[in-house]
Motif scaffolding. Structure first.
Motif: not given
Length: 282
Positions: A84-88, A105-107
């Motif tokens: 909820n923080n880094l991936f965003v 797909p990247v995540k």
């Protein structure tokens, strides 16, 4: 149809109300809701694996406490911050241009090919070794030994699940969604760990068991031989001779004569009794 629709609405109403209440709580306190949900899920999954899947008579509470710690610290707190923080933040440029369908797909690649092999499994095995009192080097050797089969099981479940999660699930429900799918995953990994914890017997134990089995077979053979030797004085020949007696037999071997009791003498009374029984029935 009207009665069926009303019955469905009666069943659906409390479920919808519970879902709405859960969603409201998750919107107000997303991290708290995610962590609590993850801990409850992890506990239920391991208890299910131990009692239902593995059929244990008693719960392994040390193993269960390990799963609870892992569920709270890693699956709840850390993964909330990661998803909820880094991936965003990392994927915001891609999301702004291509939307969630472009960044998902990247995540998923980062999550499944970098995060889990290099962080998730090392933490899992380290905590497991800590609870069991094993040195870190041994835990890491165990992690490397089983990494490929763990990854295969992981990707079967989590590649499609995370595609859905990063594409259509709202941000405040991503950790609860992961917790729901993770119930099946925790059962799988719990059973795998339980099966791998069964240490095979040592070579000297195998040799000792084989020697004991050989001694048992030898003792049984000796007992059979002694039994045969002790019964040599008993012969079944009089029974066979008397059962096959004919006019050429000696007088003492003919049916009805005094002598050894044979099969014919044993069968004849039974046949006579059967014939009497048939007569009585008539």
């Amino acid at each position: 149809m009207g009665a069926l629709r009303r019955a469905i609405n009666i069943i659906k109403a409390p479920i919808m109300a519970a879902g709405k209440a859960y969603n409201d709580v998750a919107q107000r306190a997303p991290m708290y809701t995610g962590v609590v949900t993850t801990v409850v899920k992890t506990s239920a999954a391991d208890l299910f694996a131990q009692k239902v899947v593995e059929g244990r008579d008693e719960v392994d509470w040390r193993r269960h406490s390990m799963f609870l710690m892992f569920g709270f610290g890693y699956l709840g707190c850390w993964q909330y911050y990661l998803y909820n923080n880094l991936f965003v933040r990392w994927c915001r440029p891609i999301t702004d241009v291509f939307g969630h369908m472009g960044s998902a797909p990247v995540k998923v690649f980062i999550d499944q090919c970098i995060h889990h092999p290099l962080l998730y499994f090392p933490c899992f095995y380290s905590l497991k070794g800590l609870v069991e009192g094993r040195p870190l080097a041994e835990s890491m050797a165990d992690y490397k030994e089983h990494m490929w089969e763990n990854l295969k099981a992981l990707w079967m479940i989590w590649v499609p699940a995370q595609m859905v999660n990063f594409t259509v699930v709202p941000l405040h429900l991503r950790i609860p969604f992961v917790a729901g799918v993770s119930f099946a995953w925790t059962v799988v990994i719990s059973v795998m760990r339980g099966a791998m914890d069964k240490t095979p017997p040592k070579p000297e134990e195998v040799v000792a068991q084989a020697a004991q089995a050989a001694q048992s077979v030898t003792a049984a053979s000796t007992s059979v031989s002694v039994g045969r030797t002790g019964s040599q004085g008993i012969s079944l020949q009089p029974l066979l001779n008397s059962a096959t007696a004919s006019a050429d037999c000696p007088e003492d071997m003919k049916p009805g004569a005094q002598g050894p009791v044979g099969l014919q003498q044993l069968v004849a009374p039974a046949e006579q009794e059967s014939a009497s029984g048939r007569m009585l029935l008539r």
